[in-house]
Design a protein around this motif. Sequence first.
Motif, PDB file in Angstrom:
ATOM      1  N   ARG A   1       0.842  -1.199   0.000  1.00 28.17           N
ATOM      2  CA  ARG A   1       0.000   0.000   0.000  1.00 28.17           C
ATOM      3  C   ARG A   1       0.877   1.250   0.000  1.00 28.17           C
ATOM      4  O   ARG A   1       1.998   1.228   0.501  1.00 28.17           O
ATOM      5  CB  ARG A   1      -0.925  -0.010   1.221  1.00 28.17           C
ATOM      6  CG  ARG A   1      -1.921  -1.179   1.201  1.00 28.17           C
ATOM      7  CD  ARG A   1      -2.859  -1.137   2.378  1.00 28.17           C
ATOM      8  NE  ARG A   1      -2.139  -1.300   3.645  1.00 28.17           N
ATOM      9  CZ  ARG A   1      -2.718  -1.184   4.842  1.00 28.17           C
ATOM     10  NH1 ARG A   1      -4.005  -0.882   4.924  1.00 28.17           N
ATOM     11  NH2 ARG A   1      -2.005  -1.361   5.942  1.00 28.17           N
ATOM     12  N   TRP A   2       0.307   2.346  -0.561  1.00 28.87           N
ATOM     13  CA  TRP A   2       1.081   3.563  -0.738  1.00 28.87           C
ATOM     14  C   TRP A   2       0.577   4.657   0.188  1.00 28.87           C
ATOM     15  O   TRP A   2      -0.615   4.748   0.492  1.00 28.87           O
ATOM     16  CB  TRP A   2       0.974   4.067  -2.177  1.00 28.87           C
ATOM     17  CG  TRP A   2       1.335   3.037  -3.207  1.00 28.87           C
ATOM     18  CD1 TRP A   2       2.345   2.146  -3.157  1.00 28.87           C
ATOM     19  CD2 TRP A   2       0.638   2.807  -4.436  1.00 28.87           C
ATOM     20  NE1 TRP A   2       2.371   1.364  -4.287  1.00 28.87           N
ATOM     21  CE2 TRP A   2       1.318   1.752  -5.100  1.00 28.87           C
ATOM     22  CE3 TRP A   2      -0.469   3.364  -5.072  1.00 28.87           C
ATOM     23  CZ2 TRP A   2       0.921   1.245  -6.339  1.00 28.87           C
ATOM     24  CZ3 TRP A   2      -0.857   2.874  -6.304  1.00 28.87           C
ATOM     25  CH2 TRP A   2      -0.163   1.827  -6.921  1.00 28.87           C
ATOM     26  N   SER A   3       1.490   5.503   0.553  1.00 26.93           N
ATOM     27  CA  SER A   3       1.103   6.706   1.285  1.00 26.93           C
ATOM     28  C   SER A   3       0.509   7.697   0.293  1.00 26.93           C
ATOM     29  O   SER A   3       0.584   7.522  -0.932  1.00 26.93           O
ATOM     30  CB  SER A   3       2.312   7.331   1.978  1.00 26.93           C
ATOM     31  OG  SER A   3       3.215   7.849   0.994  1.00 26.93           O
ATOM     32  N   ILE A   4      -0.063   8.776   0.801  1.00 32.60           N
ATOM     33  CA  ILE A   4      -0.651   9.789  -0.070  1.00 32.60           C
ATOM     34  C   ILE A   4       0.411  10.422  -0.962  1.00 32.60           C
ATOM     35  O   ILE A   4       0.158  10.720  -2.134  1.00 32.60           O
ATOM     36  CB  ILE A   4      -1.401  10.850   0.773  1.00 32.60           C
ATOM     37  CG1 ILE A   4      -2.263  11.751  -0.136  1.00 32.60           C
ATOM     38  CG2 ILE A   4      -0.435  11.691   1.597  1.00 32.60           C
ATOM     39  CD1 ILE A   4      -3.222  12.655   0.633  1.00 32.60           C
ATOM     40  N   GLY A   5       1.636  10.570  -0.430  1.00 37.22           N
ATOM     41  CA  GLY A   5       2.711  11.135  -1.240  1.00 37.22           C
ATOM     42  C   GLY A   5       3.141  10.195  -2.342  1.00 37.22           C
ATOM     43  O   GLY A   5       3.433  10.630  -3.470  1.00 37.22           O
ATOM     44  N   GLU A   6       3.198   8.887  -2.026  1.00 31.35           N
ATOM     45  CA  GLU A   6       3.590   7.905  -3.045  1.00 31.35           C
ATOM     46  C   GLU A   6       2.536   7.807  -4.142  1.00 31.35           C
ATOM     47  O   GLU A   6       2.875   7.683  -5.328  1.00 31.35           O
ATOM     48  CB  GLU A   6       3.809   6.549  -2.372  1.00 31.35           C
ATOM     49  CG  GLU A   6       5.049   6.515  -1.493  1.00 31.35           C
ATOM     50  CD  GLU A   6       5.119   5.261  -0.648  1.00 31.35           C
ATOM     51  OE1 GLU A   6       6.245   4.804  -0.387  1.00 31.35           O
ATOM     52  OE2 GLU A   6       4.047   4.751  -0.245  1.00 31.35           O
TER      53      GLU A   6
END
Length: 310
Positions: A5-10
């Motif tokens: 899963r990705w962060s909002i920045g990623e």
Amino acid sequence: MPDGRWSIGELAARAGATVKTVRFYSDRGLLPEAGRSTGGHRRYGPEALERLGLIRSLRALGLTVSEVARVLDAEEDVPGRTLEDAVAGQLREVGSQLAALRWREAALRLVGESPPGERAERLRLVGAVTSPPNTASLARFWRRWLPPRMPARVVSAVVEHAVPQLPGDPAPAEVLAFARLHALVSGPCTGGLPCQPAAHRSGGGYRPAVLYEGLPEAYALAASELLARRAPGPGEALDCFVAVYAAACGARSTPDFRRRLGGQLAADPRIDAYWQQAAVLFGPAAPTPGAAHDWLCAALDAETERAAVA
């Protein structure tokens, strides 16, 4: 991230967007979250990247955020249908914007090319017209001008024949003609004469519905004569014209009736200014009802004069 899963920045980096943009759509519930980190930060999966691409594509087409939300919600139930409706709506809006721009361009050319002495007046005229314009004011004029209590179908037919279609890509002369028409129909009747012909006024014995149902045939016959450049005179068009008036007032088309009809039509108030400007919008290939009426009145006058000499 280890769990995929990705962060909002990623997510923003993978989509080529800003974090602010991702947060904006996420706050409005348009981006699905795959969960939260132990610190409470949003996490997104691959489906969010696909959804973000779809959102940005829809926004690039001009859809509002609320319209995008409706499309995304509908895609889960009826794929494609709401998107088609949204695209059709955008096409209509773009078409209206293009029409407005074309009219503005022609209006600017009109004012810019006007002689100095006419520029202020033309600017006033075109400034009173909406962009893009519509013919609602012309239709209202005819509905007021026609006799009261006319059948709706007859009124609609008269309006259809009397109100010109506006060009999508107008010339400056067409902009000026419509602006003059708009000013004309928006003002009061003037000149000290009744605003309506005798056939419209009560007490004259006329049945206006009969008159206006029959006139289109006479006008069509006269239009053929006009296109053939024939001088006004006796024939099928004139006979039809007189017969319509005779039927409307319950009379017979006798020589005396024709003579009296000619005098009445000559005394009736006229709206030549309307037809003069409308002719610019109708174009030379389609004689206006006003031009046909003038030809028929001239033909009736010529017949009456010949009868008087004989």
